[in-house]
Design a protein around this motif. Structure first.
Motif, mmCIF file in Angstrom:
data_model
loop_
_atom_site.group_PDB
_atom_site.id
_atom_site.type_symbol
_atom_site.label_atom_id
_atom_site.label_comp_id
_atom_site.label_asym_id
_atom_site.label_seq_id
_atom_site.Cartn_x
_atom_site.Cartn_y
_atom_site.Cartn_z
ATOM 1 N N VAL A 6 0.817 -1.222 0.000
ATOM 2 C CA VAL A 6 0.000 0.000 0.000
ATOM 3 C C VAL A 6 0.846 1.266 0.000
ATOM 4 O O VAL A 6 0.391 2.307 -0.477
ATOM 5 N N GLN A 7 2.051 1.218 0.537
ATOM 6 C CA GLN A 7 2.876 2.425 0.552
ATOM 7 C C GLN A 7 4.329 2.057 0.813
ATOM 8 O O GLN A 7 4.640 0.941 1.220
ATOM 9 N N ILE A 8 5.198 3.023 0.546
ATOM 10 C CA ILE A 8 6.579 2.897 0.998
ATOM 11 C C ILE A 8 6.783 3.911 2.111
ATOM 12 O O ILE A 8 6.189 4.993 2.116
ATOM 13 N N ASN A 9 7.598 3.546 3.067
ATOM 14 C CA ASN A 9 7.921 4.396 4.200
ATOM 15 C C ASN A 9 9.338 4.911 4.000
ATOM 16 O O ASN A 9 10.260 4.136 3.769
ATOM 17 N N MET A 10 9.494 6.224 4.093
ATOM 18 C CA MET A 10 10.778 6.855 3.834
ATOM 19 C C MET A 10 11.155 7.722 5.033
ATOM 20 O O MET A 10 10.367 8.564 5.454
ATOM 21 N N LYS A 11 12.326 7.496 5.600
ATOM 22 C CA LYS A 11 12.795 8.317 6.702
ATOM 23 C C LYS A 11 13.434 9.602 6.161
ATOM 24 O O LYS A 11 14.034 9.601 5.089
ATOM 25 N N ALA A 12 13.302 10.695 6.927
ATOM 26 C CA ALA A 12 13.850 11.979 6.491
ATOM 27 C C ALA A 12 14.194 12.817 7.703
ATOM 28 O O ALA A 12 13.545 12.731 8.745
ATOM 29 N N GLY A 19 8.692 15.927 1.713
ATOM 30 C CA GLY A 19 7.344 15.695 1.212
ATOM 31 C C GLY A 19 6.980 16.666 0.106
ATOM 32 O O GLY A 19 6.372 16.285 -0.899
ATOM 33 N N ARG A 20 7.362 17.923 0.268
ATOM 34 C CA ARG A 20 7.080 18.916 -0.775
ATOM 35 C C ARG A 20 7.809 18.556 -2.063
ATOM 36 O O ARG A 20 7.258 18.695 -3.163
ATOM 37 N N PHE A 21 9.065 18.095 -1.934
ATOM 38 C CA PHE A 21 9.811 17.708 -3.133
ATOM 39 C C PHE A 21 9.090 16.590 -3.883
ATOM 40 O O PHE A 21 8.853 16.691 -5.095
ATOM 41 N N VAL A 53 0.928 3.307 -5.223
ATOM 42 C CA VAL A 53 1.608 2.978 -3.973
ATOM 43 C C VAL A 53 1.992 4.310 -3.341
ATOM 44 O O VAL A 53 2.785 5.073 -3.910
ATOM 45 N N CYS A 54 1.391 4.627 -2.204
ATOM 46 C CA CYS A 54 1.582 5.930 -1.576
ATOM 47 C C CYS A 54 2.953 6.029 -0.908
ATOM 48 O O CYS A 54 3.688 5.047 -0.824
ATOM 49 N N ILE A 55 3.286 7.225 -0.424
ATOM 50 C CA ILE A 55 4.559 7.461 0.246
ATOM 51 C C ILE A 55 4.282 8.065 1.613
ATOM 52 O O ILE A 55 3.541 9.041 1.737
ATOM 53 N N ASP A 56 4.872 7.480 2.632
ATOM 54 C CA ASP A 56 4.756 7.949 4.009
ATOM 55 C C ASP A 56 6.151 8.387 4.443
ATOM 56 O O ASP A 56 7.060 7.553 4.513
ATOM 57 N N ILE A 57 6.338 9.680 4.709
ATOM 58 C CA ILE A 57 7.656 10.197 5.074
ATOM 59 C C ILE A 57 7.659 10.509 6.562
ATOM 60 O O ILE A 57 6.819 11.265 7.048
ATOM 61 N N ASP A 184 26.036 -6.020 -3.258
ATOM 62 C CA ASP A 184 26.228 -5.586 -1.865
ATOM 63 C C ASP A 184 25.187 -6.162 -0.919
ATOM 64 O O ASP A 184 24.028 -6.290 -1.272
ATOM 65 N N ALA A 185 25.632 -6.473 0.259
ATOM 66 C CA ALA A 185 24.736 -7.013 1.276
ATOM 67 C C ALA A 185 24.159 -5.880 2.110
ATOM 68 O O ALA A 185 24.731 -4.798 2.200
ATOM 69 N N LYS A 186 23.040 -6.136 2.734
ATOM 70 C CA LYS A 186 22.403 -5.164 3.617
ATOM 71 C C LYS A 186 23.289 -4.976 4.856
ATOM 72 O O LYS A 186 23.736 -5.945 5.457
ATOM 73 N N SER A 187 23.502 -3.705 5.249
ATOM 74 C CA SER A 187 24.408 -3.448 6.364
ATOM 75 C C SER A 187 23.789 -2.584 7.458
ATOM 76 O O SER A 187 24.279 -2.582 8.591
ATOM 77 N N VAL A 188 22.750 -1.825 7.135
ATOM 78 C CA VAL A 188 22.120 -0.949 8.134
ATOM 79 C C VAL A 188 20.603 -1.052 7.991
ATOM 80 O O VAL A 188 20.079 -1.619 7.030
ATOM 81 N N TRP A 189 19.912 -0.499 8.982
ATOM 82 C CA TRP A 189 18.457 -0.405 8.927
ATOM 83 C C TRP A 189 18.048 0.351 7.660
ATOM 84 O O TRP A 189 18.587 1.409 7.353
ATOM 85 N N ASN A 190 17.079 -0.177 6.895
ATOM 86 C CA ASN A 190 16.656 0.476 5.660
ATOM 87 C C ASN A 190 15.922 1.784 5.942
ATOM 88 O O ASN A 190 14.942 1.804 6.678
ATOM 89 N N ARG A 191 16.386 2.875 5.334
ATOM 90 C CA ARG A 191 15.693 4.162 5.473
ATOM 91 C C ARG A 191 14.428 4.214 4.622
ATOM 92 O O ARG A 191 13.574 5.084 4.836
ATOM 93 N N VAL A 192 14.331 3.336 3.648
ATOM 94 C CA VAL A 192 13.120 3.224 2.827
ATOM 95 C C VAL A 192 12.671 1.769 2.896
ATOM 96 O O VAL A 192 13.473 0.864 2.657
ATOM 97 N N HIS A 193 11.409 1.534 3.250
ATOM 98 C CA HIS A 193 10.935 0.153 3.332
ATOM 99 C C HIS A 193 9.492 0.041 2.841
ATOM 100 O O HIS A 193 8.804 1.047 2.633
ATOM 101 N N LEU A 194 9.045 -1.190 2.669
ATOM 102 C CA LEU A 194 7.693 -1.467 2.193
ATOM 103 C C LEU A 194 6.726 -1.535 3.370
ATOM 104 O O LEU A 194 7.072 -2.026 4.446
ATOM 105 N N ASP A 195 5.517 -1.036 3.146
ATOM 106 C CA ASP A 195 4.412 -1.213 4.090
ATOM 107 C C ASP A 195 3.314 -2.002 3.390
ATOM 108 O O ASP A 195 2.860 -1.606 2.302
ATOM 109 N N VAL A 196 2.900 -3.110 3.996
ATOM 110 C CA VAL A 196 1.832 -3.933 3.412
ATOM 111 C C VAL A 196 0.632 -3.924 4.356
ATOM 112 O O VAL A 196 0.745 -3.585 5.531
#
Length: 245
Positions: A6-12, A19-21, A53-57, A184-196
């Motif tokens: 339903v959306q992606i979650n993006m940290k900022a 969000g304006r961008f 697919v919406c965006i949640d920042i 490359d392997a995952k090394s840190v918490w994802n700043r962008v992730h899926l929300d279902v």
């Protein structure tokens, strides 16, 4: 039972500014759940609907340190449209980015907080997706990701190879979800992730148990202050299960 993306979650660091961008970039509307949370969706959109697919920042103080494992691909309708979109995004604050892509027909960019995204050359497969052609997830094993996500959601698998897996909503609308093989392997918490989200009437606890049986794991998040469930897929990518509505 099944979930749907339903959306992606993006940290900022500044959710309002980012969000304006993205609202300007996509031609979407901006809403806010409160301080530190900015929601983006198409104007007139009735959530949730696979047509988008919406965006949640969400505001977080930590700065981005590594290349994101989840990014957006933006669709274009012609070579001229691609050039116009790249120029407009630069005016909004985006920059060109080098992630080792070499000489490719698409343009790799970064938003004002450094989140990578691609402006694709015109491709017939994305002619009806809307402004977002695909949500792209880096992975080491696209076949395993297709197995997990193909069972986790009711989306339709369109392509599965050693290098790439592609799926789209069961209704055949909206953006694609793609898994691309990367070294490359995952090394840190994802700043962008899926929300279902499960469907109305489905039991959230039962859906969590089903996803765990498919291979989802607990990333060790303190859930005492949140109403949603956080899990990780077989490659450790965090995702959230939201309450059905």
């Amino acid at each position: 039972m099944a979930t749907r993306l339903v959306q992606i979650n993006m940290k900022a660091q500044d959710d309002s500014a980012l969000g304006r961008f993205w609202a300007e970039a996509l031609g979407w509307g901006v809403d806010s759940e409160g301080p530190g949370v900015t929601n983006l969706e198409p104007v007139g959109f009735a959530y949730p609907d696979p047509v988008a697919v919406c965006i949640d920042i969400v505001a977080r103080p930590e700065a981005k340190t590594v290349k994101n494992r989840v990014h957006l691909d933006l669709a274009t309708t012609s070579t001229a449209h691609q050039a116009e979109l790249v120029a407009r995004l630069k005016d909004l604050g985006a920059t060109l980015a080098d992630v080792g892509q070499g000489d490719v027909p698409w343009t790799v960019m970064a938003d004002p907080e450094g989140n990578e995204f691609c402006v694709l050359e015109p491709r017939p497969v994305y002619r009806d997706t809307g402004p977002i052609a695909a949500v792209v997830v880096d992975c080491t094993d696209p076949r395993e990701m297709a197995r997990f996500w193909g069972r986790a959601m009711d989306w339709t698998l369109h392509e599965v190879t050693d290098d790439r897996a592609t799926m789209r909503s069961a209704r055949g609308v909206g953006p694609y979800l793609e898994f691309l093989r990367t070294p490359d392997a995952k090394s840190v918490w994802n700043r962008v992730h899926l929300d279902v989200c499960p469907y109305p009437g489905d039991d959230l606890g039962a859906e969590e148990a089903r996803l765990r049986a498919l291979g989802a794991t607990d990333p060790g998040i303190d859930r005492s202050a949140i109403s949603w469930t956080v899990l990780a897929d077989p490659e450790g990518n965090e995702f959230c299960i939201l309450t059905p509505r």
